[in-house]
Motif scaffolding. Structure first.
Motif, mmCIF file in Angstrom:
data_model
loop_
_atom_site.group_PDB
_atom_site.id
_atom_site.type_symbol
_atom_site.label_atom_id
_atom_site.label_comp_id
_atom_site.label_asym_id
_atom_site.label_seq_id
_atom_site.Cartn_x
_atom_site.Cartn_y
_atom_site.Cartn_z
ATOM 1 N N LYS A 170 83.797 69.128 50.173
ATOM 2 C CA LYS A 170 83.658 69.784 48.819
ATOM 3 C C LYS A 170 85.041 69.402 48.082
ATOM 4 O O LYS A 170 86.151 70.065 48.604
ATOM 5 C CB LYS A 170 83.531 71.182 49.333
ATOM 6 N N PRO A 171 84.755 68.979 46.957
ATOM 7 C CA PRO A 171 85.918 68.594 46.299
ATOM 8 C C PRO A 171 87.126 69.690 45.720
ATOM 9 O O PRO A 171 88.091 69.699 45.874
ATOM 10 C CB PRO A 171 85.515 67.852 45.014
ATOM 11 N N LEU A 172 86.284 70.786 45.419
ATOM 12 C CA LEU A 172 87.184 72.035 44.932
ATOM 13 C C LEU A 172 87.845 72.636 46.139
ATOM 14 O O LEU A 172 89.120 72.764 46.136
ATOM 15 C CB LEU A 172 86.292 73.125 44.375
ATOM 16 N N TRP A 173 87.188 72.918 47.153
ATOM 17 C CA TRP A 173 87.856 73.297 48.366
ATOM 18 C C TRP A 173 88.965 72.508 49.085
ATOM 19 O O TRP A 173 89.994 72.715 49.559
ATOM 20 C CB TRP A 173 86.926 73.838 49.626
ATOM 21 N N THR A 174 88.459 71.081 48.920
ATOM 22 C CA THR A 174 89.479 70.070 49.380
ATOM 23 C C THR A 174 90.904 70.365 48.592
ATOM 24 O O THR A 174 91.894 70.069 49.102
ATOM 25 C CB THR A 174 88.999 68.592 49.362
ATOM 26 N N THR A 175 90.716 70.285 47.390
ATOM 27 C CA THR A 175 92.009 70.526 46.365
ATOM 28 C C THR A 175 92.808 71.807 46.807
ATOM 29 O O THR A 175 93.953 71.597 46.769
ATOM 30 C CB THR A 175 91.489 70.286 44.952
#
Length: 109
Positions: free
Chosen positions: A32-37
């Motif tokens: 999940k890109p947002l949570w990864t960031t």
């Protein structure tokens, strides 16, 4: 930096560590890109604050306290957010960790 401020940074770093652990769960293996960031930003924040606190505090005591904050906070957050079990044995283990944290803090001066 004063010792009191260093302890405050350490506590803040420990709480951010809890948020980081939760963000990793939400990142679902970094798919999940947002949570990864969010996870990577929290990681950078807690490492920075831990490093600043270690400029003043004894590394052994500070690291143990920081780890305890992260461990206890993550267990409790997992119970609240994900319904993970809080059995009597797990609660006893949390109590032992908290006692250890207090004793380490008291012994460090």
């Amino acid at each position: 930096m004063t010792r009191s401020f260093a302890w405050a940074l350490l506590a803040t770093s420990g709480l951010i560590d809890v948020a980081w652990a939760l963000s990793m769960k939400y990142a679902q293996g970094y798919t999940k890109p947002l949570w990864t960031t969010v996870s990577l930003a929290l990681l950078a924040a807690f490492v920075y604050l831990l490093g600043k606190a270690l400029q003043v505090l004894d590394v052994g005591t500070a690291y143990a306290v920081w780890t305890g904050i992260g461990a206890v906070g993550t267990v409790l957050a997992g119970a609240v957010l994900f319904g993970e079990a809080l059995t009597p044995l797990r609660l006893f283990a949390i109590a032992l960790v908290l006692v250890g944290i207090v004793l380490l803090k008291m012994s460090s001066g």
